[in-house]
Design an enzyme around this catalytic site. Structure first.
Site, PDB file in Angstrom:
ATOM      1  N   LYS A   1       0.810  -1.295   0.189  1.00 28.76           N
ATOM      2  CA  LYS A   1       0.124  -0.039  -0.224  1.00 28.76           C
ATOM      3  C   LYS A   1       1.104   1.319   0.066  1.00 28.76           C
ATOM      4  O   LYS A   1       0.540   2.195  -0.655  1.00 28.76           O
ATOM      5  CB  LYS A   1      -0.826   0.152   1.281  1.00 28.76           C
ATOM      6  CG  LYS A   1      -1.963  -0.917   1.157  1.00 28.76           C
ATOM      7  CD  LYS A   1      -2.842  -1.118   2.427  1.00 28.76           C
ATOM      8  CE  LYS A   1      -3.726  -2.288   2.265  1.00 28.76           C
ATOM      9  NZ  LYS A   1      -4.511  -2.830   3.680  1.00 28.76           N
TER      10      LYS A   1
ATOM     11  N   GLN B   1      -4.886  -1.244  10.036  1.00 33.62           N
ATOM     12  CA  GLN B   1      -4.840  -2.634   9.375  1.00 33.62           C
ATOM     13  C   GLN B   1      -5.455  -3.534  10.349  1.00 33.62           C
ATOM     14  O   GLN B   1      -5.045  -3.642  11.675  1.00 33.62           O
ATOM     15  CB  GLN B   1      -3.246  -2.991   9.009  1.00 33.62           C
ATOM     16  CG  GLN B   1      -3.252  -4.319   8.304  1.00 33.62           C
ATOM     17  CD  GLN B   1      -3.880  -4.415   7.039  1.00 33.62           C
ATOM     18  OE1 GLN B   1      -3.505  -3.462   6.237  1.00 33.62           O
ATOM     19  NE2 GLN B   1      -4.334  -5.342   6.538  1.00 33.62           N
TER      20      GLN B   1
ATOM     21  N   ASP C   1     -11.421   3.457   4.605  1.00 35.70           N
ATOM     22  CA  ASP C   1     -11.855   2.216   4.980  1.00 35.70           C
ATOM     23  C   ASP C   1     -13.508   1.865   4.599  1.00 35.70           C
ATOM     24  O   ASP C   1     -14.118   1.154   4.295  1.00 35.70           O
ATOM     25  CB  ASP C   1     -11.480   1.144   5.737  1.00 35.70           C
ATOM     26  CG  ASP C   1     -10.231   0.505   5.443  1.00 35.70           C
ATOM     27  OD1 ASP C   1     -10.227   0.103   4.155  1.00 35.70           O
ATOM     28  OD2 ASP C   1      -9.734   0.156   6.078  1.00 35.70           O
TER      29      ASP C   1
END
Ligand code: NAD
Length: 299
Positions: A58, A102, A125
């Site tokens: 990422k 994460q 997200d």
């Protein structure tokens, strides 16, 4: 056999993700002269190898797209209080437009409390309840990256003609199944969410014009579960031992069997995974624009 050039039934998620990432980079290049360099902060707690690989990927792609990447790697024994303090700092940092924590987090940390603490405007997200609510009501918010990647790939593959199709989503998690079902509904599909307690799973799947598998059960979806001509998206990422004793990645769908029946099927790897990262970058740019009162460029 997973070379999309070799078989037009293979949906080339990797290739489409590369095009999307290039469009994101072009969008970023139009923002930089305005003084806006979108910044994405990724927080990783612990030493989980798979998560470390994701985070490294990422960060690399964020920088390659011309954006700023802020990586925060914390030890596995980090307390919830310390993580909340970091989130508060990132919420207040004007250079950080998008925050990703994460998952999974170590057991001493309440994931829900952490996701709730992220400023909804920076929630790349789309897991904050405010963004979940916006998704359901159709208001502008953050859309979770994997479901968004599935939708962009479907719209590309089917030429946007989703209205009225029967869609079956296997899996009801908050990060994939539920938000994807909501997006399919917003695209006017007739949506069924199937899960581990669903009866007659094979029969339910055989109704699907669009079948999405997101269960984490390798090879669950067999060839005879697929309606001829269906479009199949395989979200599952499962590490199994191959015949040579080496670990390899497979999806939730019997890929070779699906290829014989489906109009299109995504491979694993090279399908939904790359789309997820491309959508993360796209979301980060969208959030940066909104925070600066700019209309997000077309991507
Ligand atoms: P999860 O474990 O939270 O949810 C799995 C879902 O599958 C549950 O709702 C469960 O009811 C359902 N399920 C389990 N066994 C089943 C069965 N035998 N029959 C029918 N339904 C069953 O998982 P998740 O976080 O949603 O992830 C699902 C899979 O997608 C995993 O393999 C994960 O690694 C993968 N994933 C991939 C990406 C990507 O970028 N490609 C992103 C997120 C998750």
């Amino acid at each position: 056999m997973t070379d999309p050039m070799a078989n037009p039934r293979i949906i080339d998620g990797k290739g489409f993700a590369a095009e999307l990432t290039a469009r994101v980079a072009t969008a970023v290049a139009t923002l930089v002269p305005l003084g806006l360099v979108p910044g994405l902060a990724v927080v990783l707690v612990g030493e989980d190898t798979a998560s470390q690989i994701y985070v490294r990927n990422k960060a690399r792609q964020t920088v390659a797209a011309g954006m700023r990447s802020f990586e925060h790697r914390l030890p596995a024994e980090t307390s919830e209080r310390d993580l909340l303090a970091l989130i508060a700092r990132l919420n207040g940092d004007p250079g950080v437009h998008a925050i990703l924590v994460q998952l999974p987090l170590p057991p001493q940390i309440d994931s829900e409390a952490i996701l709730m603490a992220i400023d909804p405007a920076k929630d790349v997200d789309g897991f904050h309840p405010i963004n979940v609510g916006r998704l359901v009501t159709g208001a502008a918010g953050s859309v979770p990256c994997t479901p968004l990647g599935c939708m962009l790939l479907l719209e590309h593959r089917l030429g946007g003609a989703l209205a009225g199709l029967e869609a079956v989503v296997l899996g009801r998690s908050n990060i994939v199944g539920k938000p994807l079902a909501t997006l399919l509904l917003r695209a006017h599909c007739t949506v069924t969410i199937a899960h581990s307690r669903t009866r007659e799973l094979a029969g339910v799947c055989r109704r699907a014009d669009i079948l999405v598998a997101a269960t984490g059960r390798p090879g669950l979806v067999r060839g005879d579960w697929i309606k001829p001509g269906a479009t199949v998206l395989d979200v599952g990422i499962n590490r199994i031992e191959g015949p040579d004793g080496k670990a390899r990645l497979v999806g939730d769908v019997d890929f070779e069997a699906a290829l014989k029946l489906a109009a299109g099927v995504t491979p694993v790897p090279g399908g939904i995974g790359p789309m997820t990262i491309a959508c993360l970058l796209r979301n980060a740019v969208t959030l940066a624009c909104r925070q600066h009162g700019l209309a997000p460029p077309a991507m």
